[in-house]
Scaffold this active site. Structure first.
Site, PDB file in Angstrom:
ATOM      1  N   ARG A 125     -50.913 -48.759  63.162  1.00  0.00           N
ATOM      2  CA  ARG A 125     -51.659 -47.500  62.990  1.00  0.00           C
ATOM      3  C   ARG A 125     -53.066 -47.547  63.578  1.00  0.00           C
ATOM      4  NH1 ARG A 125     -48.866 -47.921  57.949  1.00  0.00           N
ATOM      5  NH2 ARG A 125     -47.211 -46.357  57.811  1.00  0.00           N
ATOM      6  N   LYS A 147     -59.318 -40.566  75.055  1.00  0.00           N
ATOM      7  CA  LYS A 147     -58.014 -39.932  75.273  1.00  0.00           C
ATOM      8  C   LYS A 147     -57.023 -40.985  75.751  1.00  0.00           C
ATOM      9  CE  LYS A 147     -58.848 -35.058  76.339  1.00  0.00           C
ATOM     10  NZ  LYS A 147     -58.667 -34.023  77.389  1.00  0.00           N
ATOM     11  N   GLU A 189     -63.430 -36.785  90.530  1.00  0.00           N
ATOM     12  CA  GLU A 189     -63.838 -36.665  89.131  1.00  0.00           C
ATOM     13  C   GLU A 189     -65.355 -36.629  88.991  1.00  0.00           C
ATOM     14  OE1 GLU A 189     -62.473 -36.057  86.338  1.00  0.00           O
ATOM     15  OE2 GLU A 189     -60.320 -36.282  86.688  1.00  0.00           O
ATOM     16  N   LYS A 231     -70.318 -36.850  80.445  1.00  0.00           N
ATOM     17  CA  LYS A 231     -69.105 -36.846  79.644  1.00  0.00           C
ATOM     18  C   LYS A 231     -69.373 -37.368  78.238  1.00  0.00           C
ATOM     19  CE  LYS A 231     -64.245 -38.037  79.423  1.00  0.00           C
ATOM     20  NZ  LYS A 231     -63.055 -38.591  80.091  1.00  0.00           N
ATOM     21  N   GLU A 241     -61.609 -32.355  71.266  1.00  0.00           N
ATOM     22  CA  GLU A 241     -61.346 -31.221  72.151  1.00  0.00           C
ATOM     23  C   GLU A 241     -60.996 -29.929  71.400  1.00  0.00           C
ATOM     24  OE1 GLU A 241     -58.459 -30.344  75.874  1.00  0.00           O
ATOM     25  OE2 GLU A 241     -59.524 -32.251  75.990  1.00  0.00           O
ATOM     26  N   ARG A 245     -65.214 -29.733  74.908  1.00  0.00           N
ATOM     27  CA  ARG A 245     -64.598 -30.816  75.679  1.00  0.00           C
ATOM     28  C   ARG A 245     -63.501 -30.306  76.608  1.00  0.00           C
ATOM     29  NH1 ARG A 245     -62.613 -36.888  73.705  1.00  0.00           N
ATOM     30  NH2 ARG A 245     -62.012 -37.554  75.790  1.00  0.00           N
ATOM     31  N   ASN A 249     -61.623 -30.290  81.652  1.00  0.00           N
ATOM     32  CA  ASN A 249     -60.331 -30.121  82.313  1.00  0.00           C
ATOM     33  C   ASN A 249     -60.382 -29.141  83.488  1.00  0.00           C
ATOM     34  OD1 ASN A 249     -58.430 -31.778  80.617  1.00  0.00           O
ATOM     35  ND2 ASN A 249     -59.258 -30.457  79.026  1.00  0.00           N
ATOM     36  N   HIS A 252     -57.638 -29.228  86.038  1.00  0.00           N
ATOM     37  CA  HIS A 252     -56.541 -30.073  85.573  1.00  0.00           C
ATOM     38  C   HIS A 252     -55.237 -29.310  85.346  1.00  0.00           C
ATOM     39  CE1 HIS A 252     -59.519 -33.157  85.261  1.00  0.00           C
ATOM     40  NE2 HIS A 252     -58.696 -34.011  84.678  1.00  0.00           N
ATOM     41  N   HIS A 256     -52.453 -31.049  87.268  1.00  0.00           N
ATOM     42  CA  HIS A 256     -51.313 -31.697  86.607  1.00  0.00           C
ATOM     43  C   HIS A 256     -49.989 -31.093  87.081  1.00  0.00           C
ATOM     44  CE1 HIS A 256     -53.728 -33.364  82.922  1.00  0.00           C
ATOM     45  NE2 HIS A 256     -53.962 -34.016  84.041  1.00  0.00           N
ATOM     46  N   HIS A 269     -54.022 -38.624  91.016  1.00  0.00           N
ATOM     47  CA  HIS A 269     -54.608 -37.731  90.018  1.00  0.00           C
ATOM     48  C   HIS A 269     -55.887 -37.066  90.531  1.00  0.00           C
ATOM     49  CE1 HIS A 269     -55.937 -36.040  86.256  1.00  0.00           C
ATOM     50  NE2 HIS A 269     -57.050 -36.748  86.310  1.00  0.00           N
TER      51      HIS A 269
END
Length: 366
Positions: A125, A147, A189, A231, A241, A245, A249, A252, A256, A269
């Site tokens: 966990r 993330k 980025e 960031k 997020e 936040r 993206n 993105h 994606h 990417h």
């Protein structure tokens, strides 16, 4: 907070009562005393890939002397960020006898970092992990902010967890072995951070683009640090997020979809983000938000940095739109995109008309 030296920076990511350092500079993988102090237990699993490990695992292993440790290596590439590899990494932790004070060390780019972080989040966990990014893209983006996740055939990063690292060790010496294409993908980025919320940084990038192309140390460290500072501030204000936040993206949702449509074999990417940012700017312009001048500046900077700006051939606009509908930011079955009102003024826009998105995709299809 950022602490500068000649060619290095230390940036603290502050999350309430928690914080962790991001170290940026040369020679950090062999600065064993620095990062070894963040390991709390006696077990460590280094997750890397078959490209990076031969180059840099020996440097890291010297710092693990006295611990019970092992390594798990992925094949290189986005296509290997899968549940199957998470399962194998968890089995490696089991074979190691890892306890709750064990640590996972992510040595590699974004794929390794995402998968290693997710593995650490799952074992008992949640155990510690350290990011040791070896690509420019992972240094400025995926290694910071917690993330983690894996891909599904239906789309990228659809499964994951927020799990913050104990530290980020960004040794810029590793960039010397980075192929030009991978390096340029990382610059995308950097541009993204400036495009979202820092017009002065965007202008600095325009002025220093050629120095960055040449990988000059001082401007490179400065660019990485400025992106990480930006960031880190956003993550501190919105760790999971829920609002701001999501602005990170920008590009993105388009990007994606492009990566998935190409089965992670056509675009890296960062290349997907580059094309996606430009598509977002073009959509913003179509919706009366952005201006043609800012779209042109973005196109010019991406081109100067050697990044793609058009949808690759063979990708149908309708297919890309269908993939965009699976994006995690969407709400109530409607598209929710990150657009802008010009350089440095990104915002979340809900209920975007699919007809406008399709028109932009059609105009940019090769």
């Amino acid at each position: 907070m950022t602490t500068p030296t000649t060619n290095s920076r230390t940036i603290d990511v502050a999350l309430g009562s928690r914080s962790y350092p991001v170290w940026i500079g040369p020679g950090l993988l062999t600065d064993h005393a620095r990062w070894r102090a963040t390991l709390r237990g006696r077990h460590a699993l280094v997750i890397s890939n078959t490209t990076v490990a031969p180059l840099y695992l020996p440097r890291v292993s010297e710092g693990l002397e006295g611990l019970q440790w092992s390594s798990y290596l992925l094949d290189d590439g986005e296509a290997h960020k899968t549940f199957a590899n998470v399962g194998r990494a968890l089995e490696a932790l089991a074979q190691l006898g890892a306890t709750r004070d064990a640590c996972v060390v992510a040595l590699g780019g974004g794929v390794v970092g995402d998968l290693a972080g997710f593995t650490a989040a799952c074992w008992m966990r949640g155990i510690d992990f350290i990011q040791m990014p070896t690509t420019l893209l992972s240094m400025v983006d995926s290694s910071v902010g917690g993330k983690t996740g894996v891909n599904l055939p239906a789309g990228k990063n659809l499964v994951g967890a927020f799990h913050q690292p104990r530290a980020v060790v960004a040794d810029i010496d590793t960039l010397a072995s980075l192929p030009d294409r991978e390096y340029r993908a990382g610059l995308a980025e950097v541009v993204k951070g400036a495009a979202i919320g820092d017009p002065a940084f965007f202008a600095w990038l325009e002025q220093n683009a050629e120095a960055l192309n040449a990988r000059d140390t001082a401007p490179l460290v400065e660019a990485i640090a400025r992106k990480v500072v930006y960031k880190a501030g956003v993550v501190a204000r919105d760790e999971t997020e829920q609002g701001e936040r999501a602005l990170l993206n920008l590009g993105h949702t388009f990007g994606h979809a492009l990566e998935t449509a190409g089965k992670y074999q056509v675009l890296l990417h960062g290349e997907g983000v580059a094309v996606g940012m430009l598509l977002a700017a073009q959509l913003s312009e179509r919706l009366g938000m952005g201006t043609a001048g800012d779209t042109t500046r973005l196109h010019r900077l991406l081109t100067t940095l050697g990044l793609p700006t058009a949808i690759p051939g063979g990708m149908a606009p309708e297919q890309l739109l269908a993939l965009m509908r699976l994006d995690k930011k969407n709400l109530a079955g409607t598209l929710r995109l990150i657009l802008w009102r010009g350089i440095g003024r990104a915002e979340i826009v809900s209920g975007v008309d699919e007809a406008d998105v399709l028109a932009v995709l059609e105009s940019a299809t090769g």
